[in-house]
Design a protein around this motif. Structure first.
Motif, short mmCIF file in Angstrom:
data_model
loop_
_atom_site.label_atom_id
_atom_site.label_comp_id
_atom_site.label_asym_id
_atom_site.label_seq_id
_atom_site.Cartn_x
_atom_site.Cartn_y
_atom_site.Cartn_z
N MET A 289 0.85 -1.20 0.00
CA MET A 289 0.00 0.00 0.00
C MET A 289 0.88 1.25 0.00
N GLU A 290 1.89 1.27 0.85
CA GLU A 290 2.81 2.41 0.90
C GLU A 290 3.56 2.58 -0.42
N LEU A 291 4.05 1.48 -0.96
CA LEU A 291 4.82 1.51 -2.20
C LEU A 291 3.99 2.06 -3.36
N TYR A 292 2.79 1.54 -3.57
CA TYR A 292 1.98 1.97 -4.70
C TYR A 292 1.33 3.33 -4.46
N HIS A 293 1.09 3.67 -3.21
CA HIS A 293 0.58 5.00 -2.88
C HIS A 293 1.59 6.05 -3.34
N GLU A 294 2.86 5.81 -3.05
CA GLU A 294 3.91 6.72 -3.49
C GLU A 294 4.09 6.68 -5.01
N HIS A 295 4.05 5.47 -5.59
CA HIS A 295 4.25 5.31 -7.03
C HIS A 295 3.19 6.06 -7.85
N PHE A 296 1.93 6.00 -7.42
CA PHE A 296 0.84 6.63 -8.17
C PHE A 296 0.46 8.00 -7.63
N TRP A 297 1.27 8.57 -6.74
CA TRP A 297 0.93 9.84 -6.09
C TRP A 297 0.68 10.96 -7.08
N GLU A 298 1.56 11.13 -8.05
CA GLU A 298 1.43 12.24 -8.99
C GLU A 298 0.43 11.91 -10.10
N PRO A 299 -0.63 12.71 -10.22
CA PRO A 299 -1.57 12.50 -11.33
C PRO A 299 -0.86 12.70 -12.67
N GLU A 300 -1.32 11.99 -13.67
CA GLU A 300 -0.81 12.14 -15.03
C GLU A 300 -1.94 12.67 -15.90
N CYS A 301 -1.59 13.36 -16.96
CA CYS A 301 -2.59 13.98 -17.83
C CYS A 301 -2.53 13.38 -19.23
N TYR A 302 -3.66 12.91 -19.71
CA TYR A 302 -3.76 12.33 -21.05
C TYR A 302 -4.98 12.91 -21.75
N THR A 303 -4.87 13.12 -23.04
CA THR A 303 -5.99 13.62 -23.83
C THR A 303 -6.89 12.46 -24.25
N GLU A 304 -8.06 12.80 -24.75
CA GLU A 304 -8.96 11.77 -25.29
C GLU A 304 -8.29 11.03 -26.45
N ALA A 305 -7.53 11.76 -27.26
CA ALA A 305 -6.82 11.14 -28.38
C ALA A 305 -5.77 10.14 -27.88
N ASP A 306 -5.09 10.46 -26.78
CA ASP A 306 -4.11 9.54 -26.18
C ASP A 306 -4.80 8.23 -25.77
N VAL A 307 -5.95 8.37 -25.13
CA VAL A 307 -6.69 7.18 -24.66
C VAL A 307 -7.15 6.35 -25.85
N ARG A 308 -7.74 7.00 -26.85
CA ARG A 308 -8.22 6.26 -28.04
C ARG A 308 -7.06 5.53 -28.72
N ALA A 309 -5.94 6.22 -28.89
CA ALA A 309 -4.78 5.61 -29.56
C ALA A 309 -4.24 4.43 -28.76
N ALA A 310 -4.16 4.56 -27.45
CA ALA A 310 -3.64 3.49 -26.60
C ALA A 310 -4.55 2.27 -26.64
N TYR A 311 -5.86 2.48 -26.55
CA TYR A 311 -6.78 1.35 -26.56
C TYR A 311 -6.90 0.72 -27.94
N ARG A 312 -6.79 1.53 -28.99
CA ARG A 312 -6.80 1.00 -30.35
C ARG A 312 -5.56 0.14 -30.56
N ALA A 313 -4.40 0.61 -30.10
CA ALA A 313 -3.15 -0.15 -30.22
C ALA A 313 -3.26 -1.47 -29.46
N GLU A 314 -3.87 -1.44 -28.29
CA GLU A 314 -4.05 -2.65 -27.48
C GLU A 314 -4.99 -3.62 -28.19
N LEU A 315 -6.06 -3.09 -28.76
CA LEU A 315 -7.05 -3.92 -29.45
C LEU A 315 -6.44 -4.64 -30.66
N PHE A 316 -5.57 -3.94 -31.41
CA PHE A 316 -5.01 -4.52 -32.62
C PHE A 316 -3.60 -5.07 -32.44
N LYS A 317 -3.15 -5.18 -31.19
CA LYS A 317 -1.80 -5.69 -30.92
C LYS A 317 -1.67 -7.11 -31.51
N GLY A 318 -0.62 -7.33 -32.25
CA GLY A 318 -0.36 -8.66 -32.82
C GLY A 318 -1.10 -8.93 -34.12
#
Length: 131
Positions: free
Chosen positions: A98-127
């Motif tokens: 809990m302590e380890l991951y609390h620190e690891h994920f402490w800083e929020p990250e910012c992604y656009t809708e396009a980033d999310v679509r591209a990442a999930y599209r890449a995951e969907l068509f991987k391989g």
């Protein structure tokens, strides 16, 4: 034995993580990963270590969820949870993890809708060779 409630860490997009309890029931876990969406979701598990796993929304793209954090090459969208895992079952997240991951994920990250679509599209068509 599967625990009825598990102690986990909740991570919302744009927020610092916080501790929570989850009802260890498939319908509740689907509901929990669907928070922030009008469409709900389907809970999926990704192992982080021998004792920790991430519970996330496998349908985040369909649910139009905000980008949250990147784990390795995978971009997670929507709320996700870090819980313990033992013999393939979700359990309480050990305090040291809990302590380890609390620190690891402490800083929020910012992604656009396009980033999310591209990442999930890449995951969907991987391989798949699209040539």
């Amino acid at each position: 034995m599967t625990e009825k409630y598990i102690h986990a860490m909740m991570v919302w997009p744009g927020e610092h993580p916080c501790m929570t309890y989850l009802l260890n029931d498939r319908r509740f876990l689907d509901f929990a990963v669907g928070l922030g969406s009008d469409f709900g979701g389907e809970a999926a598990v990704m192992k982080l270590s021998d004792t920790a796993a991430i519970l996330y929304n496998n349908e985040a793209l369909i649910c139009d969820l905000r980008g949250n954090r990147k784990i390795g090459s995978k971009l997670l969208a929507g709320v996700f949870y870090v819980g313990g895992i033992e013999d393939g079952n979700l359990v309480d997240l050990p305090f040291r993890e809990m302590e380890l991951y609390h620190e690891h994920f402490w800083e929020p990250e910012c992604y656009t809708e396009a980033d999310v679509r591209a990442a999930y599209r890449a995951e969907l068509f991987k391989g798949i060779d699209l040539a």
